[in-house]
Design a protein around this motif. Sequence first.
Motif, PDB file in Angstrom:
ATOM      1  N   TYR A  56      11.592  11.380   5.295  1.00 12.47           N
ATOM      2  CA  TYR A  56      11.590   9.917   5.222  1.00 12.47           C
ATOM      3  C   TYR A  56      12.840   9.495   4.471  1.00 12.47           C
ATOM      4  CZ  TYR A  56       9.931   5.129   4.269  1.00 12.47           C
ATOM      5  OH  TYR A  56       9.803   3.757   4.191  1.00 12.47           O
ATOM      6  N   ASP A  57      13.744   8.781   5.147  1.00 19.01           N
ATOM      7  CA  ASP A  57      14.984   8.314   4.554  1.00 19.01           C
ATOM      8  C   ASP A  57      14.853   6.829   4.258  1.00 19.01           C
ATOM      9  OD1 ASP A  57      17.588   7.530   3.918  1.00 19.01           O
ATOM     10  OD2 ASP A  57      18.502   8.900   5.366  1.00 19.01           O
ATOM     11  N   GLY A  58      14.842   6.484   2.951  1.00 16.21           N
ATOM     12  CA  GLY A  58      14.673   5.101   2.560  1.00 16.21           C
ATOM     13  C   GLY A  58      15.913   4.248   2.702  1.00 16.21           C
ATOM     14  N   GLY A  59      17.043   4.848   3.092  1.00 12.50           N
ATOM     15  CA  GLY A  59      18.243   4.070   3.337  1.00 12.50           C
ATOM     16  C   GLY A  59      18.782   3.362   2.109  1.00 12.50           C
ATOM     17  N   CYS A  60      18.435   3.838   0.925  1.00  8.67           N
ATOM     18  CA  CYS A  60      18.863   3.250  -0.352  1.00  8.67           C
ATOM     19  C   CYS A  60      18.349   1.819  -0.544  1.00  8.67           C
ATOM     20  CB  CYS A  60      20.385   3.305  -0.501  1.00  8.67           C
ATOM     21  SG  CYS A  60      21.010   4.987  -0.781  1.00  8.67           S
ATOM     22  N   GLU A  80       0.844  -1.185   0.000  1.00 10.01           N
ATOM     23  CA  GLU A  80       0.000   0.000   0.000  1.00 10.01           C
ATOM     24  C   GLU A  80       0.878   1.233   0.000  1.00 10.01           C
ATOM     25  OE1 GLU A  80      -2.502  -0.007   3.408  1.00 10.01           O
ATOM     26  OE2 GLU A  80      -0.871  -0.001   4.846  1.00 10.01           O
ATOM     27  N   THR A  81       0.343   2.336  -0.511  1.00 16.20           N
ATOM     28  CA  THR A  81       1.100   3.575  -0.650  1.00 16.20           C
ATOM     29  C   THR A  81       1.710   4.008   0.682  1.00 16.20           C
ATOM     30  OG1 THR A  81      -0.285   4.312  -2.486  1.00 16.20           O
ATOM     31  CG2 THR A  81       0.955   5.994  -1.301  1.00 16.20           C
ATOM     32  N   ILE A  82       2.989   4.370   0.644  1.00 11.17           N
ATOM     33  CA  ILE A  82       3.683   4.890   1.822  1.00 11.17           C
ATOM     34  C   ILE A  82       3.487   6.404   1.850  1.00 11.17           C
ATOM     35  CG2 ILE A  82       5.910   5.161   2.966  1.00 11.17           C
ATOM     36  CD1 ILE A  82       6.780   2.583   1.441  1.00 11.17           C
ATOM     37  N   VAL A  83       2.869   6.909   2.903  1.00  7.14           N
ATOM     38  CA  VAL A  83       2.564   8.334   3.015  1.00  7.14           C
ATOM     39  C   VAL A  83       3.650   9.023   3.831  1.00  7.14           C
ATOM     40  CG1 VAL A  83       0.900  10.057   3.807  1.00  7.14           C
ATOM     41  CG2 VAL A  83       0.088   7.893   2.834  1.00  7.14           C
ATOM     42  N   HIS A 130       3.529  10.707  -5.788  1.00  8.60           N
ATOM     43  CA  HIS A 130       2.547  11.786  -5.884  1.00  8.60           C
ATOM     44  C   HIS A 130       2.886  12.864  -4.867  1.00  8.60           C
ATOM     45  CE1 HIS A 130      -0.957   9.278  -7.816  1.00  8.60           C
ATOM     46  NE2 HIS A 130       0.141   9.315  -8.562  1.00  8.60           N
ATOM     47  N   PHE A 131       2.696  14.126  -5.285  1.00 11.04           N
ATOM     48  CA  PHE A 131       2.903  15.271  -4.392  1.00 11.04           C
ATOM     49  C   PHE A 131       1.572  15.949  -4.091  1.00 11.04           C
ATOM     50  CE2 PHE A 131       7.068  14.885  -6.387  1.00 11.04           C
ATOM     51  CZ  PHE A 131       7.941  15.138  -5.343  1.00 11.04           C
ATOM     52  N   TYR A 132       1.325  16.209  -2.813  1.00  9.98           N
ATOM     53  CA  TYR A 132       0.175  16.989  -2.368  1.00  9.98           C
ATOM     54  C   TYR A 132       0.682  18.108  -1.460  1.00  9.98           C
ATOM     55  CZ  TYR A 132      -3.037  13.316  -3.975  1.00  9.98           C
ATOM     56  OH  TYR A 132      -3.746  12.430  -4.744  1.00  9.98           O
ATOM     57  N   ASN A 133       0.372  19.354  -1.802  1.00 10.74           N
ATOM     58  CA  ASN A 133       0.740  20.510  -0.970  1.00 10.74           C
ATOM     59  C   ASN A 133       2.250  20.681  -0.845  1.00 10.74           C
ATOM     60  OD1 ASN A 133      -2.078  20.835  -0.434  1.00 10.74           O
ATOM     61  ND2 ASN A 133      -1.900  19.320   1.210  1.00 10.74           N
ATOM     62  N   GLY A 134       2.977  20.338  -1.884  1.00  2.21           N
ATOM     63  CA  GLY A 134       4.403  20.613  -1.935  1.00  2.21           C
ATOM     64  C   GLY A 134       5.257  19.567  -1.244  1.00  2.21           C
ATOM     65  N   VAL A 142       3.671   4.660  -5.265  1.00  5.82           N
ATOM     66  CA  VAL A 142       4.476   3.961  -4.256  1.00  5.82           C
ATOM     67  C   VAL A 142       4.623   4.851  -3.027  1.00  5.82           C
ATOM     68  CG1 VAL A 142       6.647   2.750  -3.847  1.00  5.82           C
ATOM     69  CG2 VAL A 142       5.721   2.894  -6.176  1.00  5.82           C
ATOM     70  N   PHE A 143       4.854   6.150  -3.255  1.00  9.78           N
ATOM     71  CA  PHE A 143       4.971   7.125  -2.164  1.00  9.78           C
ATOM     72  C   PHE A 143       4.026   8.294  -2.425  1.00  9.78           C
ATOM     73  CE2 PHE A 143       9.083   5.014  -1.993  1.00  9.78           C
ATOM     74  CZ  PHE A 143       9.308   4.868  -0.635  1.00  9.78           C
ATOM     75  N   ARG A 144       3.453   8.801  -1.347  1.00  6.17           N
ATOM     76  CA  ARG A 144       2.694  10.048  -1.377  1.00  6.17           C
ATOM     77  C   ARG A 144       3.435  11.030  -0.474  1.00  6.17           C
ATOM     78  NH1 ARG A 144      -3.657  11.464  -0.837  1.00  6.17           N
ATOM     79  NH2 ARG A 144      -3.473  13.468   0.258  1.00  6.17           N
TER      80      ARG A 144
END
Length: 401
Positions: free
Chosen positions: A223-227, A214-217, A271-275, A248-250
């Motif tokens: 949020y550091d994905g650690g590569c 599910e989408t990661i918000v 996806h970007f919402y509100n910058g 995948v990410f919001r």
Amino acid sequence: MSQTNLKTLLLLTTCISFPALAFTPTPDPGPDPETPSTSIANGRYVLYNQNSGKAMTVAGGSKEDGANVIQQDYSGQDYQQWDVSSLGSGYYSIRPAHSGKSLDVWEWNASDGADARQWTYLSGENQQWQISSTGNGAYSIISRYSGKAIETFENSTANGANIDLWNYWGGPAQQWKFTLASAAGGGNGGGDGGNNGNTKGATCTANGSVTVTETIVVSGGVYDGGCKVFNPTSALGDGGQAEGQKPVFRVENGATLKNVIIGKNGADGIHFYNGGTIDNIRWTDVGEDALTVKSKGDVTIRNITGVNGYDKFMQINAETNLNVSNCVVDNMGKFLRQNGGTGFTINVNVTNCDISNMKEAVFRTDSPTSTARITNSRLRNAGQLCYGSWKSCTSSNITSF
């Protein structure tokens, strides 16, 4: 003599009356914050003080809100490098490369002596800056909020001296040289996997994997994905061209997403919402779109690599000031597309990118109010530069590769 006394002396001497002359001299007020200059290209810079020759630095390399900004001998650290991005209307954000935060007028203080610090980027006027040439290869940096200038306190030339804001008086302590980080020398800096400005594209090497069902918000903060490689399942989509796939990410409300590799099923990307901001992101195989701006807000994109997308790399569905730097994008239909048939305004600035094998164009819009600009970049087999009804779509310092 202290800087305060020097300023007082300057004011006194400029107010002396001379009976033989028919005028009273008036001190130069300096740049007018209501008529901004647009003289700096987007990019990652080292900011050297004209008086001391030292670099604007986040003290101790701190990534915390409220960390102080000082001057220090340049040693190549990423906390001495600043991402400068146009916000439109002649104003800029100035953001430390190591933290993604922003140069900030501390606590909205409009008085002389207000501190300059770093704070999470919220796009307020206390984080917006006018950059104006002083005519000698240097620039003043004026707060949109207070109209005051960034300077080194008391004309200090010492390491660790504070950087604050003061009414503009034009001295060398208020003048800054903008040197591209890639040309500044010094070490490569520390950092967290991000690009230090010397190369283009993402730098992550895979460090494990994550299955995404599910989408990661990402809402506020970092949020550091650690590569790690983030592999979407079919619950998000199949990575094809069908509409309605999930991201995948919001990223929302000014948040930062960094150090991520998106696996071969790209679903609908980010996806970007509100910058918001993304930094050091790699798309292994772009799905429907790599990223989409879904609601109004300023978006910063840096140090990214994306390949193999059938249609658009970036889809813009809402008003935005979009700033892109240090990117590598190959084999797409278009680099950027504003939602078809729409007339809202977007302002796009792209710098230090390699863009290749676009089937149609680099930029496409149907809006006669939108602008796009690409600088200091390389193109190869990229189709038309500008397709559609742009108000302005320009380029400078473009080479082939």
